[in-house]
Design an enzyme around this catalytic site. Structure first.
Site, PDB file in Angstrom:
ATOM      1  N   SER A  32       1.350   9.546   3.695  1.00  0.00           N
ATOM      2  CA  SER A  32       2.253   9.413   4.923  1.00  0.00           C
ATOM      3  C   SER A  32       3.365   8.163   4.705  1.00  0.00           C
ATOM      4  CB  SER A  32       1.291   9.293   6.195  1.00  0.00           C
ATOM      5  OG  SER A  32       0.562   7.982   5.958  1.00  0.00           O
ATOM      6  N   GLY A  33       2.635   7.309   4.140  1.00  0.00           N
ATOM      7  CA  GLY A  33       4.408   6.543   3.534  1.00  0.00           C
ATOM      8  C   GLY A  33       4.193   5.304   3.273  1.00  0.00           C
ATOM      9  N   GLY A  80       0.519  -1.456  -0.193  1.00  0.00           N
ATOM     10  CA  GLY A  80      -0.450   0.347  -0.444  1.00  0.00           C
ATOM     11  C   GLY A  80       0.827   1.770  -0.132  1.00  0.00           C
ATOM     12  N   ARG A  81       0.436   2.048  -0.187  1.00  0.00           N
ATOM     13  CA  ARG A  81       0.837   3.319  -0.453  1.00  0.00           C
ATOM     14  C   ARG A  81       0.466   4.699  -0.127  1.00  0.00           C
ATOM     15  NH1 ARG A  81       5.482   5.624  -3.644  1.00  0.00           N
ATOM     16  NH2 ARG A  81       6.435   3.362  -3.998  1.00  0.00           N
ATOM     17  N   GLY A  82       0.797   5.062   0.555  1.00  0.00           N
ATOM     18  CA  GLY A  82      -0.524   6.746   1.459  1.00  0.00           C
ATOM     19  C   GLY A  82       0.313   7.911   1.438  1.00  0.00           C
ATOM     20  N   ASP A 111      -9.217  11.665   7.785  1.00  0.00           N
ATOM     21  CA  ASP A 111      -8.746  11.449   6.346  1.00  0.00           C
ATOM     22  C   ASP A 111      -9.425   9.541   6.112  1.00  0.00           C
ATOM     23  OD1 ASP A 111      -7.973  10.987   3.488  1.00  0.00           O
ATOM     24  OD2 ASP A 111      -5.862  10.253   3.902  1.00  0.00           O
ATOM     25  N   VAL A 133       3.482   1.412   2.929  1.00  0.00           N
ATOM     26  CA  VAL A 133       2.949   0.426   3.585  1.00  0.00           C
ATOM     27  C   VAL A 133       3.531  -1.329   3.095  1.00  0.00           C
ATOM     28  CG1 VAL A 133       1.360  -0.864   4.690  1.00  0.00           C
ATOM     29  CG2 VAL A 133       1.161   1.143   4.103  1.00  0.00           C
ATOM     30  N   LYS A 164       3.989   0.267   8.159  1.00  0.00           N
ATOM     31  CA  LYS A 164       4.306   1.747   7.525  1.00  0.00           C
ATOM     32  C   LYS A 164       5.902   2.052   7.480  1.00  0.00           C
ATOM     33  CE  LYS A 164       1.086   4.621   6.108  1.00  0.00           C
ATOM     34  NZ  LYS A 164       0.392   5.265   6.842  1.00  0.00           N
TER      35      LYS A 164
END
Ligand SMILES: *[C@@H]1O[C@H](CO)[C@@H](O)[C@H](O)[C@H]1NC(C)=O
Ligand SMILES: *[C@@H]1O[C@H](CO)[C@@H](O)[C@H](O)[C@H]1NC(C)=O
Ligand SMILES: *[C@@H]1O[C@H](CO)[C@@H](O)[C@H](O)[C@H]1NC(C)=O
Ligand SMILES: *[C@@H]1O[C@H](CO)[C@@H](O)[C@H](O)[C@H]1NC(C)=O
Ligand SMILES: *[C@@H]1O[C@H](CO)[C@@H](O)[C@H](O)[C@H]1NC(C)=O
Length: 783
Positions: free
Chosen positions: A506-507, A502-504, A620, A509, A523
């Protein structure tokens, strides 16, 4: 072979395999143990119950300690240097030729010594009862660990005048009036909380007339003190190993060892309700036990030091007594603060009580008991608690014009809502999760302050002074099911960050697997512009949040630039993979699954918003942040990161705001104070997406967004009026849904998108959803 090994090791130290060769387990002058050999036991008692040697408190941080030998995890009962650990390289214990037992740190400085000097012939040994002794050649005991306890009393060890059991700010000691007491001795205030300060010595069943000042835990599990205290273990009787330990949380507990499970069982505790331990939430802090312990600040107050509850809360406004009419009161239900009464008036109405507090400048609050019409005004708020059993309310004096959004403590940078996990099961007793809980037992026993070194250990060697001030945060953290990981551990677990899941904002995963086969999500945080202390403080919040609909955080890593969070691994992917776009038939969420996700998400948010006096706002909420477990239980991810990803104000602009376009409430753009209603708004958008199966939030330009969403909402409203919900619902469901639930969901969604004061709270949403939940999961009928 064993004998041969002994010959090699013997000159250095005496270890268990040699015991048959050496009937006396003891050290003679010149014997030493180096910290590098900490896996070896320095000394062992003849019955093998106790061992003594170096104990690793944290990475590169060691104490010289005594522990029980056969517990699953080491249970420390004594330490020479509980508060000043020595380095993992170069430190050693030596019985020198003067007969002094000396613990030296890496640079040769003496961290601790027995202060004995009986020369050659001095002997050190560990007795069967766990007492480490230094005796001279005639057999006279010169020093013993039993006379300088740390936080634990063993059977037959006595607590006397001048000795104390100590853990953080708490101690067990004989007071000047010969009574055995528990005291909180904090930075601002000292306060005795056991035996109860509300009663006299004799009412508490004690006496102050016996000045021998001695308390002993006997071999049958009776704890007897010269002041008349006489309590016993629930499993009293001989043949059980026991210990009496003062916890980091100020409670005094007796534990019994269960040999078949290898763990400790609570067999007595001094304080039944943890909020009766004083000072736990600091000045102005309110303690709640639900049944885990929580601290929070009353309305109008904020945490003095966001990383340390012992510093309590401070006023958010300037107190001035010039105009009394400028004050108002905010009620904190079923709450009181112990002590510090200004006045006490009987048979007064609530209005009269308010007036008394208004008239006294120094009055900060009052407690009012409706039934008995009792009014207590308070100068200082200390030892405050909330309890459903308390027959009164606390009223906090605040300025009339106080910003209501601030007043309720709702911000995206909340104070720290949750502190300790106070339940007995967290002490490693009777808990299935032994490997974790027991680990915390011994860590806590050592006053795990030193664990902070783990975080800053790169500089450990020469900068022990640089301990983050958030000491309390550190050792509390250790008590919950939450731990610190090293970067190396996480790099190994993730196979050098190989599998990105995953990617968001804040960083990124990654998937990771620990040695015990536990799968986790790691993360790697980016853009963290925070000091070590702020980071620790933030971890202190997140680490304590625990709800079935929130992704559990297991721990974190903080080594210089490397900031990582370790989460439970959630089986399925996030919600958006199941509702948007080309979803294969078997992955398409059924109506009942969608309803369950709506309810679960609402529950998770309600927990964040309402469960404590100070709330966490997610900021969020979107399908990408709602993960699904194997049985499609919603688990909200990424909460608590609002503060960490905060940029400094100079670079503050729309793209840097936390949140995702399309899910963000209008007040973000309007620069209004942010409160929990921003999450309610985002939740409303997610609800509509769940119902319609289409990305309502996307494909809409920043400027056009408001208009388009509003048009859509208008259309939905008209459909609702005509009762024609099937035009709204995801066509892929082919009519398999429950119309009455759809109506409730859509109505709720619309109310979430209203102007923020009209939006419901998450608690109200949960109630509304529960009202139309069908617990029996019979298949939805066809429309
Ligand atoms: C050794 O290190 C300790 C702590 O870092 C320091 O207080 C002490 O002064 C040092 N002693 C010597 C001899 O350098
Ligand atoms: C005082 O306490 C000690 C220890 O509990 C006991 O042995 C002694 O008899 C007591 N003295 C009196 C005068 O009660
Ligand atoms: C020890 O634990 C086992 C398993 O939980 C239990 O059956 C047994 O009764 C316990 N023994 C004692 C003395 O509490
Ligand atoms: C309180 O007073 C101080 C100095 O008198 C001032 O700097 C501060 O802004 C005031 N705070 C509030 C909330 O009014
Ligand atoms: C309330 O009690 C205090 C003493 O506790 C007394 O001084 C005060 O006069 C009382 N207030 C009123 C309004 O009677």
């Amino acid at each position: 072979m064993a004998k041969f090994l002994c010959l090699i090791i013997l000159p250095l130290l005496i270890v268990l395999p040699c015991s048959y060769a050496l009937p006396q387990l003891m050290l003679t002058t010149g014997s030493s143990l180096h910290v590098e050999e900490h896996s070896q036991t320095f000394l062992i008692s003849p019955n093998a119950d106790f061992s003594c040697g170096f104990y690793e408190i944290g990475r590169n941080a060691f104490s010289f300690s005594i522990w029980f030998t056969n517990t699953i995890e080491k249970t420390i009962v004594w330490s020479a240097n509980p508060k000043s650990p020595v380095n993992g390289r170069g430190s050693m214990v030596l019985l020198n030729h003067n007969g002094n037992l000396v613990l030296t740190d890496v640079n040769g400085s003496v961290t601790w010594d027995s202060k004995t000097s009986s020369g050659e012939g001095t002997i050190v040994s560990l007795l069967d009862i766990g007492n480490l002794i230094v005796k001279d050649s005639t057999g006279t005991i010169l020093w013993e660990s039993f006379s300088s306890p740390t936080d634990t009393l063993l059977p037959l060890q006595s607590l006397r005048k001048g000795t104390k059991l100590v853990s953080s700010y708490y101690s067990l000691y004989f007071d000047n009036d010969n009574v055995l007491r528990l005291m909180y001795d904090g930075p601002d205030i000292s306060s005795i909380y056991w035996p109860s300060a509300g009663y006299s010595v004799s009412e508490n069943g004690r006496t102050s007339y016996n000045s021998s000042r001695i308390a002993v835990l006997d071999t049958e599990g009776f704890f007897l003190s010269s002041d008349g205290l006489n309590v016993k273990a629930s499993d009293w009787g001989t043949g059980v190993k026991r210990r009496l330990t003062i916890g980091y949380d100020g409670n005094l507990r007796m534990y019994s060892f269960n040999a078949s499970t290898g763990s400790w069982i609570l067999s007595w505790e001094a304080i039944a309700e943890m909020c009766n331990v004083h000072g736990i939430c600091g000045q102005n802090g309110i303690c709640e036990y639900l049944p885990s312990l929580r601290c929070s600040c009353p309305p109008g107050y904020e945490m003095t030091d966001p990383s340390n509850w012992n510093k309590g809360c401070q006023l958010q406004f300037n107190k001035s007594c010039s105009k009394t009419e400028q004050f108002d009161f905010i009620k904190v239900h079923q709450s009181d603060c112990y002590g510090f009464d200004l006045t006490y008036n009987q048979s007064f109405s609530l209005a009269e009580c308010k007036k008394i507090c208004l008239d006294i400048c120094s009055c900060s609050a009052f407690t009012y008991k409706t039934g008995s019409a009792l009014c207590y005004t308070k100068a200082v708020l200390f030892n405050c608690f909330r309890s459903p059993n308390f027959p009164g309310d606390n009223y906090i004096k605040v300025p009339k014009n106080m910003d209501t959004s601030k007043q309720s403590g709702l911000t995206c940078n909340p104070g720290i809502p949750v502190v300790l996990q106070g339940s007995a099961s967290m002490y490693g007793i009777n808990d299935g999760n032994k490997s974790y809980t027991t680990y915390y037992v011994f860590a806590a026993i050592l006053g795990a302050i030193v664990l902070l070194f783990i975080g800053t250990s790169w500089s450990f060697l020469y900068s022990k002074q640089n301990i983050p001030k958030s000491m309390e945060a550190g050792y509390r953290m250790v008590m919950s099911q939450f731990r610190m990981f090293t970067y190396r551990e996480l790099r190994e677990a993730t196979g050098k960050f190989k599998e990105e899941i995953g990617r968001g904002a804040s960083g990124i995963v990654y998937r990771g697997v620990f040695e015990d086969k536990r799968v986790v999500a790691v993360k790697k945080l980016t853009n963290i512009s925070h000091s070590e202390e702020e980071f620790w403080a933030e971890m202190n919040i997140i680490g304590r949040i625990n709800h079935m609909n929130l992704v559990r955080m297991w721990g974190f890593c903080s080594e210089g630039q490397h900031k990582l969070l370790v989460y439970e691994y959630v089986e399925n992917e996030s919600l958006e993979k199941f509702i948007f776009g080309e979803v294969s038939t078997e992955r398409l969420l059924s109506w009942s699954q969608r309803f369950k996700i709506a309810l679960g998400t609402a529950r998770g948010l309600a927990y964040l918003h309402h469960e404590c006096l100070e709330w966490v706002i997610h900021c969020d909420i979107k399908p990408e942040n709602i993960l699904l477990s194997r049985d499609f239980e919603a688990k909200i991810a990424d909460f608590g990161l609002a503060k960490l990803s905060k940029r400094d104000s100079s670079s503050f602009n729309l793209t840097h705001m936390r949140g995702t376009m399309g899910y963000m409430a209008p007040e973000w753009a309007l620069n209004l104070p942010i409160n929990a209603k921003v999450d309610v708004y985002s939740y409303g958008v997610v609800l509509l997406e769940l119902v319609t199966g289409s990305r309502i939030s996307s494909g809409i330009a920043v400027d056009g967004k408001e208009v388009e969403l509003r048009q859509f909402v208008q259309a939905v409203k008209e459909l609702l009026v005509s009762g024609d919900v099937k035009d709204i619902i995801d066509t892929r469901l082919h009519g398999h849904f429950k119309p009455e639930q759809v109506v409730v969901l859509v109505k709720l969604a619309l109310s979430c998108l209203e102007e923020r004061n009209s939006r419901p709270t998450m608690n109200e949403i949960v109630k509304a959803l529960l009202a139309c939940d069908d617990h029996d999961n019979h298949p939805a009928y066809s429309w």
